[in-house]
Write an enzyme that holds these catalytic residues in place. Structure first.
Site, PDB file in Angstrom:
ATOM      1  N   ALA A  98       3.670  -0.233  12.048  1.00 32.66           N
ATOM      2  CA  ALA A  98       2.730   0.285  11.036  1.00 32.66           C
ATOM      3  C   ALA A  98       2.786  -0.705   9.873  1.00 32.66           C
ATOM      4  CB  ALA A  98       3.144   1.685  10.598  1.00 32.66           C
ATOM      5  N   ALA A 114       0.476  -2.791   7.775  1.00 33.15           N
ATOM      6  CA  ALA A 114      -0.265  -3.154   6.562  1.00 33.15           C
ATOM      7  C   ALA A 114       0.168  -2.303   5.363  1.00 33.15           C
ATOM      8  CB  ALA A 114      -1.756  -2.968   6.802  1.00 33.15           C
ATOM      9  N   PRO A 115       0.153  -2.883   4.164  1.00 31.90           N
ATOM     10  CA  PRO A 115      -0.315  -4.231   3.796  1.00 31.90           C
ATOM     11  C   PRO A 115       0.731  -5.331   3.961  1.00 31.90           C
ATOM     12  CG  PRO A 115       0.251  -3.003   1.817  1.00 31.90           C
ATOM     13  CD  PRO A 115       0.467  -2.060   2.975  1.00 31.90           C
ATOM     14  N   GLY A 116       1.915  -5.000   4.476  1.00 36.24           N
ATOM     15  CA  GLY A 116       2.824  -6.088   4.844  1.00 36.24           C
ATOM     16  C   GLY A 116       4.075  -6.234   4.013  1.00 36.24           C
ATOM     17  N   GLY A 117       4.357  -5.260   3.157  1.00 35.63           N
ATOM     18  CA  GLY A 117       5.571  -5.346   2.337  1.00 35.63           C
ATOM     19  C   GLY A 117       6.811  -5.525   3.209  1.00 35.63           C
ATOM     20  N   LYS A 118       6.866  -4.740   4.273  1.00 37.74           N
ATOM     21  CA  LYS A 118       8.077  -4.818   5.104  1.00 37.74           C
ATOM     22  C   LYS A 118       7.932  -5.906   6.162  1.00 37.74           C
ATOM     23  CE  LYS A 118       8.844  -0.126   3.811  1.00 37.74           C
ATOM     24  NZ  LYS A 118       7.460   0.083   3.267  1.00 37.74           N
ATOM     25  N   ASP A 124       7.672   2.164  10.041  1.00 37.39           N
ATOM     26  CA  ASP A 124       7.523   2.680   8.677  1.00 37.39           C
ATOM     27  C   ASP A 124       6.308   3.607   8.760  1.00 37.39           C
ATOM     28  OD1 ASP A 124       8.007   2.770   5.864  1.00 37.39           O
ATOM     29  OD2 ASP A 124       6.344   1.371   5.553  1.00 37.39           O
ATOM     30  N   CYS A 179       8.036   7.091   3.163  1.00 30.91           N
ATOM     31  CA  CYS A 179       8.133   7.259   1.705  1.00 30.91           C
ATOM     32  C   CYS A 179       7.897   8.741   1.398  1.00 30.91           C
ATOM     33  CB  CYS A 179       7.153   6.355   0.967  1.00 30.91           C
ATOM     34  SG  CYS A 179       5.436   6.639   1.386  1.00 30.91           S
TER      35      CYS A 179
HETATM   36  N1  SAM Z   1       4.890  -0.841   6.377  1.00 35.72           N
HETATM   37  C1  SAM Z   1       3.807  -1.011   5.440  1.00 35.72           C
HETATM   38  C2  SAM Z   1       4.278  -1.832   4.258  1.00 35.72           C
HETATM   39  O1  SAM Z   1       5.472  -1.875   3.991  1.00 35.72           O
HETATM   40  O2  SAM Z   1       3.450  -2.475   3.617  1.00 35.72           O
HETATM   41  C3  SAM Z   1       3.222   0.336   5.005  1.00 35.72           C
HETATM   42  C4  SAM Z   1       2.806   1.158   6.191  1.00 35.72           C
HETATM   43  S1  SAM Z   1       1.889   2.589   5.816  1.00 35.72           S
HETATM   44  C5  SAM Z   1       3.134   3.732   5.468  1.00 35.72           C
HETATM   45  C6  SAM Z   1       1.369   3.073   7.414  1.00 35.72           C
HETATM   46  C7  SAM Z   1       0.380   2.121   8.065  1.00 35.72           C
HETATM   47  O3  SAM Z   1       0.305   2.450   9.453  1.00 35.72           O
HETATM   48  C8  SAM Z   1      -1.037   2.226   7.539  1.00 35.72           C
HETATM   49  O4  SAM Z   1      -1.524   0.937   7.241  1.00 35.72           O
HETATM   50  C9  SAM Z   1      -1.835   2.838   8.696  1.00 35.72           C
HETATM   51  O5  SAM Z   1      -3.172   2.379   8.760  1.00 35.72           O
HETATM   52  C10 SAM Z   1      -1.031   2.370   9.881  1.00 35.72           C
HETATM   53  N2  SAM Z   1      -1.108   3.238  11.070  1.00 35.72           N
HETATM   54  C11 SAM Z   1      -1.119   4.582  11.119  1.00 35.72           C
HETATM   55  N3  SAM Z   1      -1.145   5.021  12.385  1.00 35.72           N
HETATM   56  C12 SAM Z   1      -1.138   3.914  13.176  1.00 35.72           C
HETATM   57  C13 SAM Z   1      -1.149   3.709  14.588  1.00 35.72           C
HETATM   58  N4  SAM Z   1      -1.184   4.725  15.445  1.00 35.72           N
HETATM   59  N5  SAM Z   1      -1.152   2.434  15.041  1.00 35.72           N
HETATM   60  C14 SAM Z   1      -1.130   1.377  14.178  1.00 35.72           C
HETATM   61  N6  SAM Z   1      -1.115   1.514  12.840  1.00 35.72           N
HETATM   62  C15 SAM Z   1      -1.117   2.773  12.340  1.00 35.72           C
END
Ligand code: SAM
Length: 326
Positions: free
Chosen positions: A137, A139-143, A204, A257
């Site tokens: 998961a 975007a936006p790529g912090g982790k 995440d 979070c």
């Molecule tokens: N890890 C990211 C960071 O540190 O920047 C933040 C992730 S955010 C909590 C969750 C992300 O997962 C969102 O961008 C969402 O669009 C994506 N997402 C949700 N369900 C998904 C799935 N089944 N497959 C791929 N991406 C998914």
């Protein structure tokens, strides 16, 4: 799965007169305060903690710059930085004369702006150069950018993101921070096993954001018990796919979070009940242990998971837990 039971228990939740008074005073839906009492005994310190916005933090991109050099550069511009306790290359920003994102150092990819709590999951996953790693998961790529950094920009890093608009932001962060080992998979993380097996995976997970109330006070009233139950179901399904994508002996870090046990300990519990090939690993990381009892459930493994609390750690509310496929 627990999601029906979650809904039932939350509907029958005992909400006391004090819960209602605190909810009114702090602007919450009463069921939330009753849950905080169930988790913590006294909900007041947490409610007060959510009234204080945590400082922004920056994570130095040591692929691009020596972190001492970055720190000195920002300090000469008037920023005041203080080390993040659990991350040697991150700093809380205690004074900000102007926007961090408009500094040339940011544009040049020397650092990423994030909450201090967000630096914990990649550190707990501890990916090594030359491993096959996935962020399900991304975007936006912090982790993701942090994982690449810890891998020394080598090995293979698969980044899954299903939303094209968010994948754009991810790509621009990868480019800005000069990440070279990442492959973006624009699609669903449920397909991750097709790209596996992986040595390590970060999930995440999408969540209801119950840990970021200080930054988004609208969350005090925006989510109902059924949202928690639905999100729990999505999270269990994603974590199950993550484990399916691991090599035997491989590890997954699950993080959110959110401070909701429904999205955290109860997700780990559901997976442990569903699968016999997985165990919780004590990462020994910073933070407090997970919640061991909640609404009649017991989580004997929770001492091995980690929580960051706004009122204790001055960060967003966060949950991190590491599991190994055996
Ligand atoms: N890890 C990211 C960071 O540190 O920047 C933040 C992730 S955010 C909590 C969750 C992300 O997962 C969102 O961008 C969402 O669009 C994506 N997402 C949700 N369900 C998904 C799935 N089944 N497959 C791929 N991406 C998914």
């Amino acid at each position: 799965m627990w999601s029906r039971e979650i809904l039932m228990k939350l509907k029958r939740l005992n909400i006391t007169k004090r819960d209602r008074e605190l909810a009114r005073a702090y602007g919450y839906l009463p069921y939330m305060v009753a849950r905080y009492r169930e988790m913590l005994g006294d909900p007041l310190p947490l409610l007060d903690g959510f009234e204080r916005t945590p400082p922004d933090a920056i994570r130095c991109n040591f692929l691009r710059v020596n972190c001492m050099r970055l720190k000195r550069r920002l300090e000469t511009r008037g920023f005041v930085l203080h080390p993040v306790l659990w991350c040697p290359h991150a700093y809380e920003v205690l004074r900000k004369p102007y926007s961090l994102s408009s500094t040339p150092e940011h544009l040049d990819g020397w650092f990423y702006i994030q909450d201090a709590a967000s630096t914990l999951p990649p550190l707990v996953l501890d990916p090594k150069p030359f491993e096959r790693v996935a962020d399900l998961a991304a975007a936006p790529g912090g982790k993701s950018t942090h994982l690449a950094q810890l891998m020394g920009n080598s090995g293979e890093l698969y980044l899954f993101e299903r939303r094209a608009d968010r994948a754009k932001a991810l790509m621009s962060n990868l480019e800005r921070m000069e990440i070279l080992n990442a492959k973006l998979v624009l699609g669903d993380a449920y397909d991750a096993p097709k790209h596996g097996p992986f040595d390590k995976i970060l999930l995440d997970a999408p969540c209801t954001g119950e840990g970021v109330i200080a930054r988004d006070p609208s969350r005090k009233r925006s989510r109902l018990p059924r949202d928690l139950a639905l999100m729990h179901r999505v999270q269990v399904a994603l974590l199950d796919r993550a484990i399916e994508s691991l090599k035997k002996g491989g590890e997954v870090v699950y993080s959110t979070c959110s401070i909701a046990p429904e999205e955290n300990e109860l997700v780990i519990d559901a997976i442990l009940k569903k699968r016999s090939d997985v165990e919780v690993v004590d990462s020994g990381a910073a933070g407090s242990p997970g919640v061991t009892r909640y609404l009649g459930w017991e989580f004997p493994f929770a001492g091995k998971c980690r929580r960051l609390w706004p009122h204790i750690h001055r960060s967003e509310g966060f949950f991190v837990c590491k599991l190994r496929r055996v």
